[in-house]
Scaffold this motif. Structure first.
Motif, mmCIF file in Angstrom:
data_model
loop_
_atom_site.group_PDB
_atom_site.id
_atom_site.type_symbol
_atom_site.label_atom_id
_atom_site.label_comp_id
_atom_site.label_asym_id
_atom_site.label_seq_id
_atom_site.Cartn_x
_atom_site.Cartn_y
_atom_site.Cartn_z
ATOM 1 N N THR A 81 -11.750 -16.238 -9.338
ATOM 2 C CA THR A 81 -10.613 -15.712 -9.099
ATOM 3 C C THR A 81 -10.258 -15.855 -7.311
ATOM 4 O O THR A 81 -11.784 -15.862 -6.565
ATOM 5 C CB THR A 81 -10.866 -13.957 -9.048
ATOM 6 N N ARG A 82 -8.972 -15.313 -6.862
ATOM 7 C CA ARG A 82 -9.050 -15.673 -5.583
ATOM 8 C C ARG A 82 -8.197 -14.757 -5.328
ATOM 9 O O ARG A 82 -7.610 -13.968 -5.892
ATOM 10 C CB ARG A 82 -7.848 -16.364 -5.716
ATOM 11 N N THR A 83 -8.331 -13.951 -4.230
ATOM 12 C CA THR A 83 -8.051 -12.700 -3.324
ATOM 13 C C THR A 83 -6.696 -13.074 -2.804
ATOM 14 O O THR A 83 -7.298 -13.371 -1.658
ATOM 15 C CB THR A 83 -9.129 -11.763 -2.626
ATOM 16 N N ILE A 84 -5.862 -12.089 -2.506
ATOM 17 C CA ILE A 84 -5.036 -11.987 -2.007
ATOM 18 C C ILE A 84 -4.207 -10.858 -1.283
ATOM 19 O O ILE A 84 -4.993 -9.625 -1.988
ATOM 20 C CB ILE A 84 -3.168 -12.993 -3.050
ATOM 21 N N GLY A 85 -3.191 -10.813 -0.724
ATOM 22 C CA GLY A 85 -3.254 -9.649 0.385
ATOM 23 C C GLY A 85 -1.395 -9.732 0.183
ATOM 24 O O GLY A 85 -0.594 -10.287 0.149
ATOM 25 N N ILE A 86 -0.976 -8.324 -0.331
ATOM 26 C CA ILE A 86 0.633 -8.009 -0.990
ATOM 27 C C ILE A 86 0.742 -7.163 0.600
ATOM 28 O O ILE A 86 0.197 -6.161 0.233
ATOM 29 C CB ILE A 86 0.735 -7.216 -2.170
ATOM 30 N N PRO A 87 1.455 -7.224 1.125
ATOM 31 C CA PRO A 87 2.314 -6.438 2.468
ATOM 32 C C PRO A 87 3.478 -5.462 1.429
ATOM 33 O O PRO A 87 4.008 -5.366 0.567
ATOM 34 C CB PRO A 87 2.637 -8.017 3.212
ATOM 35 N N THR A 88 3.722 -4.897 2.301
ATOM 36 C CA THR A 88 4.371 -3.718 2.230
ATOM 37 C C THR A 88 5.919 -4.722 1.733
ATOM 38 O O THR A 88 6.465 -5.599 2.531
ATOM 39 C CB THR A 88 4.857 -1.988 3.352
ATOM 40 N N SER A 105 6.363 -1.470 19.328
ATOM 41 C CA SER A 105 5.188 -0.696 19.196
ATOM 42 C C SER A 105 5.354 -0.883 17.157
ATOM 43 O O SER A 105 4.725 -0.248 16.219
ATOM 44 C CB SER A 105 6.504 0.736 18.664
ATOM 45 N N TYR A 106 5.705 -1.693 16.293
ATOM 46 C CA TYR A 106 5.524 -1.914 15.082
ATOM 47 C C TYR A 106 4.500 -2.213 14.961
ATOM 48 O O TYR A 106 3.371 -3.113 15.625
ATOM 49 C CB TYR A 106 6.616 -3.488 14.794
ATOM 50 N N LYS A 107 3.635 -2.009 13.828
ATOM 51 C CA LYS A 107 2.459 -1.396 13.589
ATOM 52 C C LYS A 107 2.414 -2.738 11.476
ATOM 53 O O LYS A 107 2.916 -1.855 10.479
ATOM 54 C CB LYS A 107 1.878 -0.579 13.111
ATOM 55 N N ALA A 108 1.718 -3.282 11.723
ATOM 56 C CA ALA A 108 1.645 -4.333 10.825
ATOM 57 C C ALA A 108 0.557 -3.190 9.754
ATOM 58 O O ALA A 108 -0.386 -3.180 9.744
ATOM 59 C CB ALA A 108 0.803 -5.772 10.691
ATOM 60 N N PRO A 109 1.010 -3.327 8.517
ATOM 61 C CA PRO A 109 0.840 -2.094 7.465
ATOM 62 C C PRO A 109 -0.881 -3.096 6.760
ATOM 63 O O PRO A 109 -0.512 -4.495 6.255
ATOM 64 C CB PRO A 109 1.525 -1.275 6.424
ATOM 65 N N PRO A 110 -1.484 -2.603 6.704
ATOM 66 C CA PRO A 110 -2.326 -2.671 5.811
ATOM 67 C C PRO A 110 -2.112 -3.526 4.451
ATOM 68 O O PRO A 110 -1.106 -2.665 3.867
ATOM 69 C CB PRO A 110 -3.579 -1.978 5.759
ATOM 70 N N VAL A 111 -2.754 -4.639 4.110
ATOM 71 C CA VAL A 111 -2.066 -5.473 2.717
ATOM 72 C C VAL A 111 -3.171 -4.455 1.326
ATOM 73 O O VAL A 111 -4.110 -4.444 1.587
ATOM 74 C CB VAL A 111 -2.623 -6.646 3.152
ATOM 75 N N ARG A 112 -2.302 -4.597 0.722
ATOM 76 C CA ARG A 112 -3.270 -4.402 -0.622
ATOM 77 C C ARG A 112 -3.860 -5.160 -1.259
ATOM 78 O O ARG A 112 -3.231 -6.516 -1.155
ATOM 79 C CB ARG A 112 -1.971 -3.139 -1.692
ATOM 80 N N VAL A 115 0.660 -1.269 0.264
ATOM 81 C CA VAL A 115 -0.279 0.118 -0.040
ATOM 82 C C VAL A 115 0.708 1.376 -0.163
ATOM 83 O O VAL A 115 0.504 2.314 -0.379
ATOM 84 C CB VAL A 115 -0.777 0.222 1.325
ATOM 85 N N ASP A 116 2.094 1.244 0.495
ATOM 86 C CA ASP A 116 3.143 2.733 0.679
ATOM 87 C C ASP A 116 3.817 2.629 -0.953
ATOM 88 O O ASP A 116 4.428 3.987 -1.041
ATOM 89 C CB ASP A 116 3.898 2.340 1.326
ATOM 90 N N GLU A 117 3.278 1.918 -1.198
ATOM 91 C CA GLU A 117 4.335 1.948 -3.059
ATOM 92 C C GLU A 117 5.667 1.476 -3.132
ATOM 93 O O GLU A 117 6.353 1.825 -4.118
ATOM 94 C CB GLU A 117 3.560 2.798 -3.819
ATOM 95 N N GLN A 118 5.943 1.740 -1.577
ATOM 96 C CA GLN A 118 7.517 1.731 -1.861
ATOM 97 C C GLN A 118 8.151 0.286 -2.349
ATOM 98 O O GLN A 118 8.080 -0.816 -2.312
ATOM 99 C CB GLN A 118 7.986 1.965 -0.097
ATOM 100 N N THR A 119 9.100 0.585 -3.291
ATOM 101 C CA THR A 119 10.095 -0.956 -3.562
ATOM 102 C C THR A 119 11.325 -0.970 -3.540
ATOM 103 O O THR A 119 11.621 -0.709 -2.308
ATOM 104 C CB THR A 119 10.778 -0.150 -5.456
ATOM 105 N N ALA A 120 12.104 -2.384 -3.523
ATOM 106 C CA ALA A 120 12.983 -2.888 -2.289
ATOM 107 C C ALA A 120 14.018 -1.808 -3.352
ATOM 108 O O ALA A 120 14.759 -1.499 -2.297
ATOM 109 C CB ALA A 120 12.858 -3.906 -3.594
ATOM 110 N N GLU A 121 13.603 -1.283 -4.412
ATOM 111 C CA GLU A 121 15.163 -0.330 -4.520
ATOM 112 C C GLU A 121 15.064 1.202 -3.910
ATOM 113 O O GLU A 121 16.220 1.028 -3.030
ATOM 114 C CB GLU A 121 15.013 0.332 -6.200
ATOM 115 N N GLU A 122 14.260 1.317 -3.485
ATOM 116 C CA GLU A 122 13.405 2.607 -2.491
ATOM 117 C C GLU A 122 14.152 1.952 -1.372
ATOM 118 O O GLU A 122 14.620 3.389 -0.379
ATOM 119 C CB GLU A 122 12.411 2.847 -2.915
#
Length: 355
Positions: free
Chosen positions: A102-109, A83-90, A56-63
């Motif tokens: 179709t199968r709905t999946i969640g993509i983590p940051t 204090s770590y907060k699991a971000p919502p999945v895309r 969801v943050d659209e951050q790539t591995a390179e960044e």
């Protein structure tokens, strides 16, 4: 002092955890989070796929790698302090089976993937000592090809038998969190790791689900949690409670939630087929009434042919259709070919690529 001695390698730490877990199968781990330090996170970063879809943050591995050291230090501090907060999945939909569903999946940051990989590495060292040989899905050193080879050898030994194809309806969506926590309590009670897993379970639940069911399908840790659940629900139950009470030989091959049970005697298969719904229902799961079926797969007679009404049936396992055919020595052997739906889907993909 820093630099006076070489730090332990990651493999050495995991080997010690695995060795203690193997020697003490009833041991409950209460301190594990200390293994996940900066060096451990660096190794987890190295193992995570860098070309996967972004969260969801659209951050790539390179960044993320631009300030890798600082990012991993921050991740370690937040993880251990709680204090770590699991971000919502895309959420994304991918084709399922023949492409009609179709199968709905969640993509983590990307950062979440790193921490999930680190926790998975520690838990795998423990649970790989507990998992049974019948389980092949998403385990180190195991693959679908090894599952197929194991099925062939065992099925040939008992002349095919009767195959029970078990389909668990919407398995990843129906995993009960309370039951999963009970299973984890038997081996892992480290507060830091357990709190983090709870955050992932809540972050990965699909929108149409209740808060107390479902695992974050698509996450790095999801396959391990799925294996832990079915290890208790299906694997140990079949090996320790079912097999000793059968009249003839039987075996189980499971790849994630795809389970195939083979019985020498049809009466044994009927008894297990009758008991399975109750067993699954006790843990919040249900057997798909249409996709679960029992197939007669016994070795054909010497004069048997395709037009023979008593000729054994066929079934699909891990993308292949299994059937009885003649070898070059004119002996009946189990053969396999690419399943029709997989083959058609592959042809469509090639055609689309050509266009």
């Amino acid at each position: 002092m820093a630099g006076t001695s070489n730090p332990e390698t990651i493999s050495t730490r995991l080997r010690r955890v695995a060795e203690l877990s193997r020697k003490s199968p009833d041991m409950v781990w209460t301190t594990l989070a200390h293994h996940i330090d900066l060096d451990f996170l660096k190794e987890a970063y190295r193992l995570v796929r860098k070309d996967g879809a972004v969260g969801v943050d659209e951050q790539t591995a390179e960044e993320y790698a631009v300030n890798l050291e600082e990012n991993l230090k921050s991740l370690e501090n937040r993880f251990k302090s709680g204090s770590y907060k699991a971000p919502p999945v895309r959420r994304a939909s991918i084709p399922k089976g023949d492409g009609k569903d179709t199968r709905t999946i969640g993509i983590p940051t990307f950062e979440d993937k790193i921490l999930q990989r680190a926790v998975t590495m520690v838990l795998e060292a423990i649970y790989e000592q507990d998992f049974l040989d019948c389980s092949y899905g998403f385990r180190p050193g195991r693959s679908a090809h090894k599952a197929l080879d194991s099925f062939w050898r065992k099925a040939m030994w008992i002349d095919g038998g009767h195959v029970l194809k078990l389909d668990i309806e919407k398995y990843f969506d129906m995993v009960d969190h309370a039951q999963l926590r009970n299973f984890l309590d038997r081996r892992v009670r480290d507060g830091v790791i357990r709190r983090t897993i709870n955050k992932w379970l809540k972050a990965g639940v699909l929108q149409e689900q209740k808060d107390n069911v479902g695992t974050p399908q698509g996450g790095v840790i999801s396959p391990l949690l799925a294996n832990i659940y079915l290890h208790e629900v299906l694997d140990t139950w079949f090996e320790r409670a079912v097999r000793p009470n059968l009249e003839e030989d039987a075996f189980l091959i499971r790849y994630a939630d795809d389970a195939t049970l083979v019985f020498s005697l049809k009466e044994d298969a009927d008894k297990v087929l009758k008991a399975l719904p109750k067993r699954l229902q006790a843990f919040g799961l249900r057997m798909h009434p249409d996709k679960t079926r029992l197939i007669r797969f016994t070795r054909p007679g010497p004069k048997s042919g395709k037009n023979d009404p008593h000729h054994p049936g066929t079934f699909d396992l891990l993308g292949f259709t299994h059937y009885w055919g003649k070898s070059r020595k004119k002996q009946w052997v189990i053969k396999r070919r690419t399943a029709r739906d997989r083959f058609s889907r592959s042809l469509k993909n090639v055609a689309n690529w050509c266009r």
